[in-house]
Design an enzyme around this catalytic site. Structure first.
Site, PDB file in Angstrom:
ATOM      1  N   HIS A  42      -5.240  -7.264   5.939  1.00 16.63           N
ATOM      2  CA  HIS A  42      -6.428  -8.072   6.193  1.00 16.63           C
ATOM      3  C   HIS A  42      -6.549  -8.318   7.693  1.00 16.63           C
ATOM      4  CE1 HIS A  42      -3.022 -10.881   5.916  1.00 16.63           C
ATOM      5  NE2 HIS A  42      -3.627 -11.465   6.921  1.00 16.63           N
ATOM      6  N   HIS A 127      -7.047  -7.452  14.596  1.00 13.44           N
ATOM      7  CA  HIS A 127      -5.935  -6.544  14.313  1.00 13.44           C
ATOM      8  C   HIS A 127      -5.472  -6.730  12.873  1.00 13.44           C
ATOM      9  CE1 HIS A 127      -3.911 -10.297  15.327  1.00 13.44           C
ATOM     10  NE2 HIS A 127      -2.878  -9.853  14.631  1.00 13.44           N
TER      11      HIS A 127
END
Length: 190
Positions: A42, A127
């Site tokens: 995620h 990220h």
């Protein structure tokens, strides 16, 4: 509850990343890394830490308003990077990163307004963590392999409040378990 706000990539994008990570895991030294599981992949927008259960409805409502004020936006997994001299290896993002940063700022503000004690604000860096290491690692071979990685572009249409259940068994390599607590659609129509 240990909570964070996130963007979750669609399953086909996760599959593409899984194939790329499979290649990374064949590189020298990869067996010394702790590779994250695809069920946990995620983009964290805001980390809230331990939140009292009584605060969750207020946080969820504020996240709903933040999501409604943010239009859906295009995103793709793209390239990669590292933090802490290779202690965290991640897949990056491309697309409308300006809107993604705005959604991250709004998610952080929602937490503060709901009374969640937040760490100091840092500029948001999209990220998706794929591996960690206790020690510094020469990340150059991984970064070179990720350099040309691109998933398909998808439209981010929701903000997800996620609960993480930390490992309790003490078994080495056990991963956290993630559970969506609330999903809020992006855009005024949501």
């Amino acid at each position: 509850m240990r909570l964070f706000a996130a963007v979750l990539p669609p399953e086909d994008v996760i599959r593409a990343l899984a194939a790329e990570v499979g290649e990374l895991r064949t590189l020298d030294g990869a067996d010394g890394m702790r590779w994250t599981e695809r069920a946990g992949w995620h983009f964290t927008l805001a980390f809230y830490g331990e939140v009292d259960e009584d605060t969750v409805p207020e946080l969820t409502a504020r996240l709903g308003r933040a999501a409604a004020r943010t239009e859906p936006f295009p995103l793709a997994l793209s390239g990669g990077g590292q933090f802490g001299r290779g202690r965290a290896l991640w897949a990056g993002a491309s697309g409308d990163l300006r809107t993604m940063r705005l959604l991250a700022e709004r998610s952080e503000a929602a937490g503060r307004k709901a009374g969640v004690e937040m760490d100091e604000h840092r500029r948001y860096k999209p990220h998706l963590t794929v591996a960690r290491s206790r020690d510094a690692v020469d990340a150059r071979p991984y970064l070179a392999a990720l350099e040309d990685f691109r998933s398909r572009t998808w439209t981010v249409e929701e903000l997800v409040l996620v609960r993480s259940h930390l490992p309790t068994s003490g078994v080495p390599g056990e991963q956290p378990r993630y559970e969506a607590v609330a999903r809020r659609p992006l855009g005024a129509a949501g």
